[in-house]
Write a protein that holds these residues in place. Structure first.
Motif, PDB file in Angstrom:
ATOM      1  N   LYS A  18       0.898  -1.303   0.069  1.00  0.00           N
ATOM      2  CA  LYS A  18       0.053  -0.065   0.024  1.00  0.00           C
ATOM      3  C   LYS A  18       0.786   1.391  -0.044  1.00  0.00           C
ATOM      4  CE  LYS A  18      -4.037   2.219   2.649  1.00  0.00           C
ATOM      5  NZ  LYS A  18      -4.770   1.953   3.665  1.00  0.00           N
ATOM      6  N   MET A  19       1.887   1.130   0.866  1.00  0.00           N
ATOM      7  CA  MET A  19       2.790   2.374   0.885  1.00  0.00           C
ATOM      8  C   MET A  19       3.591   2.620  -0.496  1.00  0.00           C
ATOM      9  SD  MET A  19       4.400   1.694   4.668  1.00  0.00           S
ATOM     10  CE  MET A  19       5.516   3.131   4.387  1.00  0.00           C
ATOM     11  N   PHE A  20       3.952   1.572  -1.332  1.00  0.00           N
ATOM     12  CA  PHE A  20       4.693   1.638  -2.382  1.00  0.00           C
ATOM     13  C   PHE A  20       3.550   2.144  -3.285  1.00  0.00           C
ATOM     14  CE2 PHE A  20       7.927  -1.644  -0.775  1.00  0.00           C
ATOM     15  CZ  PHE A  20       8.674  -0.439  -0.845  1.00  0.00           C
ATOM     16  N   ASP A  21       2.320   1.908  -3.495  1.00  0.00           N
ATOM     17  CA  ASP A  21       1.557   2.387  -4.473  1.00  0.00           C
ATOM     18  C   ASP A  21       1.320   3.818  -4.028  1.00  0.00           C
ATOM     19  OD1 ASP A  21       0.425  -0.053  -5.457  1.00  0.00           O
ATOM     20  OD2 ASP A  21      -0.636  -0.437  -4.094  1.00  0.00           O
ATOM     21  N   GLU A  22       1.170   4.311  -3.099  1.00  0.00           N
ATOM     22  CA  GLU A  22       1.037   5.700  -2.760  1.00  0.00           C
ATOM     23  C   GLU A  22       2.185   6.375  -3.282  1.00  0.00           C
ATOM     24  OE1 GLU A  22       0.499   5.813   1.419  1.00  0.00           O
ATOM     25  OE2 GLU A  22      -1.594   4.936   1.428  1.00  0.00           O
ATOM     26  N   ALA A  23       3.471   5.786  -3.136  1.00  0.00           N
ATOM     27  CA  ALA A  23       4.682   6.453  -3.613  1.00  0.00           C
ATOM     28  C   ALA A  23       4.904   6.102  -5.155  1.00  0.00           C
ATOM     29  CB  ALA A  23       5.918   5.959  -2.893  1.00  0.00           C
ATOM     30  N   GLY A  24       3.866   5.898  -5.853  1.00  0.00           N
ATOM     31  CA  GLY A  24       4.099   5.501  -7.297  1.00  0.00           C
ATOM     32  C   GLY A  24       4.973   4.274  -7.644  1.00  0.00           C
ATOM     33  N   ARG A  25       5.373   3.261  -6.740  1.00  0.00           N
ATOM     34  CA  ARG A  25       6.235   2.366  -7.045  1.00  0.00           C
ATOM     35  C   ARG A  25       5.447   0.957  -7.291  1.00  0.00           C
ATOM     36  NH1 ARG A  25      11.671   2.990  -6.465  1.00  0.00           N
ATOM     37  NH2 ARG A  25      11.775   1.047  -7.733  1.00  0.00           N
ATOM     38  N   ALA A  26       4.830   0.909  -8.498  1.00  0.00           N
ATOM     39  CA  ALA A  26       4.030  -0.317  -8.695  1.00  0.00           C
ATOM     40  C   ALA A  26       4.920  -1.389  -8.877  1.00  0.00           C
ATOM     41  CB  ALA A  26       3.201   0.108 -10.097  1.00  0.00           C
ATOM     42  N   ASP A  27       6.032  -1.246  -9.280  1.00  0.00           N
ATOM     43  CA  ASP A  27       6.985  -2.422  -9.268  1.00  0.00           C
ATOM     44  C   ASP A  27       7.104  -3.047  -7.949  1.00  0.00           C
ATOM     45  OD1 ASP A  27       8.237  -0.266  -8.725  1.00  0.00           O
ATOM     46  OD2 ASP A  27      10.045  -1.071  -9.418  1.00  0.00           O
ATOM     47  N   LEU A  28       7.316  -2.272  -6.849  1.00  0.00           N
ATOM     48  CA  LEU A  28       7.664  -2.797  -5.771  1.00  0.00           C
ATOM     49  C   LEU A  28       6.360  -3.120  -4.834  1.00  0.00           C
ATOM     50  CD1 LEU A  28      10.442  -0.429  -4.274  1.00  0.00           C
ATOM     51  CD2 LEU A  28      10.738  -2.622  -5.312  1.00  0.00           C
ATOM     52  N   ALA A  29       5.414  -2.495  -5.319  1.00  0.00           N
ATOM     53  CA  ALA A  29       4.093  -2.838  -4.684  1.00  0.00           C
ATOM     54  C   ALA A  29       3.478  -4.413  -5.048  1.00  0.00           C
ATOM     55  CB  ALA A  29       2.848  -2.057  -4.995  1.00  0.00           C
ATOM     56  N   ALA A  30       3.887  -4.792  -6.565  1.00  0.00           N
ATOM     57  CA  ALA A  30       3.352  -5.869  -6.843  1.00  0.00           C
ATOM     58  C   ALA A  30       4.576  -6.930  -6.434  1.00  0.00           C
ATOM     59  CB  ALA A  30       3.557  -5.646  -8.482  1.00  0.00           C
ATOM     60  N   LYS A  31       5.646  -6.697  -6.074  1.00  0.00           N
ATOM     61  CA  LYS A  31       6.448  -7.651  -5.367  1.00  0.00           C
ATOM     62  C   LYS A  31       6.086  -8.063  -4.111  1.00  0.00           C
ATOM     63  CE  LYS A  31      11.435  -8.123  -4.020  1.00  0.00           C
ATOM     64  NZ  LYS A  31      11.230  -8.369  -2.535  1.00  0.00           N
ATOM     65  N   GLU A  32       5.534  -7.052  -3.262  1.00  0.00           N
ATOM     66  CA  GLU A  32       5.071  -7.181  -1.870  1.00  0.00           C
ATOM     67  C   GLU A  32       3.814  -7.993  -1.962  1.00  0.00           C
ATOM     68  OE1 GLU A  32       6.782  -6.650   0.789  1.00  0.00           O
ATOM     69  OE2 GLU A  32       8.270  -5.476   0.017  1.00  0.00           O
ATOM     70  N   ARG A  33       2.946  -7.758  -2.982  1.00  0.00           N
ATOM     71  CA  ARG A  33       1.650  -8.469  -2.933  1.00  0.00           C
ATOM     72  C   ARG A  33       1.899 -10.200  -3.401  1.00  0.00           C
ATOM     73  NH1 ARG A  33      -0.444  -3.575  -4.886  1.00  0.00           N
ATOM     74  NH2 ARG A  33      -1.851  -2.750  -3.371  1.00  0.00           N
ATOM     75  N   ALA A  34       3.048 -10.174  -4.147  1.00  0.00           N
ATOM     76  CA  ALA A  34       3.229 -11.805  -4.697  1.00  0.00           C
ATOM     77  C   ALA A  34       3.799 -12.318  -3.511  1.00  0.00           C
ATOM     78  CB  ALA A  34       4.428 -11.242  -5.707  1.00  0.00           C
ATOM     79  N   GLU A  35       4.679 -11.800  -2.710  1.00  0.00           N
ATOM     80  CA  GLU A  35       5.329 -12.463  -1.563  1.00  0.00           C
ATOM     81  C   GLU A  35       4.144 -12.843  -0.570  1.00  0.00           C
ATOM     82  OE1 GLU A  35       8.491 -10.194   0.234  1.00  0.00           O
ATOM     83  OE2 GLU A  35       9.827 -10.728  -1.719  1.00  0.00           O
ATOM     84  N   ALA A  36       3.056 -11.710  -0.433  1.00  0.00           N
ATOM     85  CA  ALA A  36       1.967 -12.118   0.435  1.00  0.00           C
ATOM     86  C   ALA A  36       1.261 -13.168  -0.065  1.00  0.00           C
ATOM     87  CB  ALA A  36       0.923 -10.786   0.615  1.00  0.00           C
ATOM     88  N   ALA A  37       1.085 -13.324  -1.248  1.00  0.00           N
ATOM     89  CA  ALA A  37       0.347 -14.657  -1.735  1.00  0.00           C
ATOM     90  C   ALA A  37       1.000 -15.854  -1.586  1.00  0.00           C
ATOM     91  CB  ALA A  37       0.181 -14.056  -3.266  1.00  0.00           C
ATOM     92  N   LEU A  38       2.326 -15.810  -1.505  1.00  0.00           N
ATOM     93  CA  LEU A  38       2.930 -16.890  -1.138  1.00  0.00           C
ATOM     94  C   LEU A  38       2.654 -17.565   0.394  1.00  0.00           C
ATOM     95  CD1 LEU A  38       6.467 -16.401  -3.012  1.00  0.00           C
ATOM     96  CD2 LEU A  38       4.778 -17.582  -3.879  1.00  0.00           C
ATOM     97  N   LEU A  39       2.738 -16.461   1.140  1.00  0.00           N
ATOM     98  CA  LEU A  39       2.092 -16.715   2.467  1.00  0.00           C
ATOM     99  C   LEU A  39       0.977 -17.270   2.530  1.00  0.00           C
ATOM    100  CD1 LEU A  39       4.111 -13.920   4.069  1.00  0.00           C
ATOM    101  CD2 LEU A  39       4.940 -16.256   4.328  1.00  0.00           C
ATOM    102  N   ASP A  40      -0.072 -16.845   1.729  1.00  0.00           N
ATOM    103  CA  ASP A  40      -1.300 -17.381   1.942  1.00  0.00           C
ATOM    104  C   ASP A  40      -1.382 -18.994   2.201  1.00  0.00           C
ATOM    105  OD1 ASP A  40      -2.575 -15.057   1.729  1.00  0.00           O
ATOM    106  OD2 ASP A  40      -2.848 -15.027  -0.441  1.00  0.00           O
ATOM    107  N   ALA A  41      -0.517 -19.543   1.700  1.00  0.00           N
ATOM    108  CA  ALA A  41      -0.450 -21.132   1.620  1.00  0.00           C
ATOM    109  C   ALA A  41      -0.384 -21.575   3.127  1.00  0.00           C
ATOM    110  CB  ALA A  41       0.645 -21.588   1.213  1.00  0.00           C
ATOM    111  N   TYR A  42       0.169 -20.735   4.053  1.00  0.00           N
ATOM    112  CA  TYR A  42       0.186 -21.131   5.230  1.00  0.00           C
ATOM    113  C   TYR A  42      -0.612 -20.610   6.524  1.00  0.00           C
ATOM    114  CZ  TYR A  42       4.686 -22.369   3.065  1.00  0.00           C
ATOM    115  OH  TYR A  42       5.564 -22.807   2.286  1.00  0.00           O
ATOM    116  N   LEU A  43      -1.715 -19.860   5.873  1.00  0.00           N
ATOM    117  CA  LEU A  43      -2.626 -19.266   6.561  1.00  0.00           C
ATOM    118  C   LEU A  43      -3.868 -19.926   6.746  1.00  0.00           C
ATOM    119  CD1 LEU A  43      -1.986 -15.450   5.722  1.00  0.00           C
ATOM    120  CD2 LEU A  43      -1.286 -16.740   7.800  1.00  0.00           C
ATOM    121  N   PRO A  44      -4.615 -19.940   7.886  1.00  0.00           N
ATOM    122  CA  PRO A  44      -5.975 -20.638   7.680  1.00  0.00           C
ATOM    123  C   PRO A  44      -7.007 -19.886   6.825  1.00  0.00           C
ATOM    124  CG  PRO A  44      -5.562 -19.497   9.659  1.00  0.00           C
ATOM    125  CD  PRO A  44      -4.344 -19.414   9.066  1.00  0.00           C
TER     126      PRO A  44
END
Length: 211
Positions: A122-148
């Protein structure tokens, strides 16, 4: 005279001999019993003990085992993104274990890492860094596999009411028992505590009205 003495003494000697013969087994019997008992005890000691049943893995242990297995798989596949994320979680767990107040479970560490990445995106989105925001969301998606699975508020309320009925909890006296079960439930344990309490109080109110 001598012959008579010998004849007279013969029964006495025979009786004495019989007495000794009868007395001997009384001494030998305890020895025999001791020998049998010793042989039985040595055989029992030599017998291999039955293997103890393996205790079921605790949730935290199962999570760590899954993370380590997935890390090996990611390394073999040369999946650097997944390897980095899993290493980060394992590092968080190791650090937490060495702290003064180690957590009772590790799922909270995965949830915290997931939350950090979404906030960073969200912070990267506000700073106009869509590339870094996408990277953070991709890592969050990988962690979804370990969340209930995340329950909706209505689903959480229904589950709490079902637990109250199952445990026979109809008033605040059973709050401790109910909360202990909630803590062990993979999905309810991550629900906001305030929502759990509200659902519990609502069920108690309904139970009191029906009484």
């Amino acid at each position: 005279m001598l012959a008579r003495s010998i004849l007279r003494g013969a029964p006495t000697a025979a009786v004495s001999a019989r007495a000794v013969a009868v007395a001997r087994p009384a001494v030998a019997e305890p020895v025999a019993r001791w020998a049998v008992q010793a042989r039985f005890e040595s055989t029992a000691a030599a017998a291999p003990a039955a293997p103890a049943a393996a205790a079921p893995a605790k949730p935290s242990e199962a999570l760590v085992a899954k993370l380590k297995t997935d890390l090996k798989t990611a390394m073999r596949a040369k999946d650097s993104a997944r390897s980095t994320v899993i290493r980060g979680i394992l590092s968080d767990i190791t650090y937490a274990e060495k702290s003064a107040n180690p957590p009772k479970e590790y799922l909270s560490l995965v949830m915290a890492a997931h939350k950090r990445r979404l906030e960073a995106a969200k912070m990267f989105d506000e700073a106009g860094r869509a590339d870094l925001a996408a990277k953070e969301r991709a890592e969050a998606a990988l962690l979804d596999a370990y969340l209930p699975r995340i329950l909706s508020d209505d689903e959480a309320r229904v589950r709490v009411h079902e637990l109250c009925k199952e445990l026979g909890v109809h008033n605040r006296k059973g709050t401790g028992l109910l909360m202990a079960r909630v803590a062990k439930d993979e999905e309810l344990s991550v629900v906001r505590k305030r929502l759990i309490v509200e659902a519990m109080e609502g069920y108690f109110a309904e139970a009191a009205g029906k009484a």
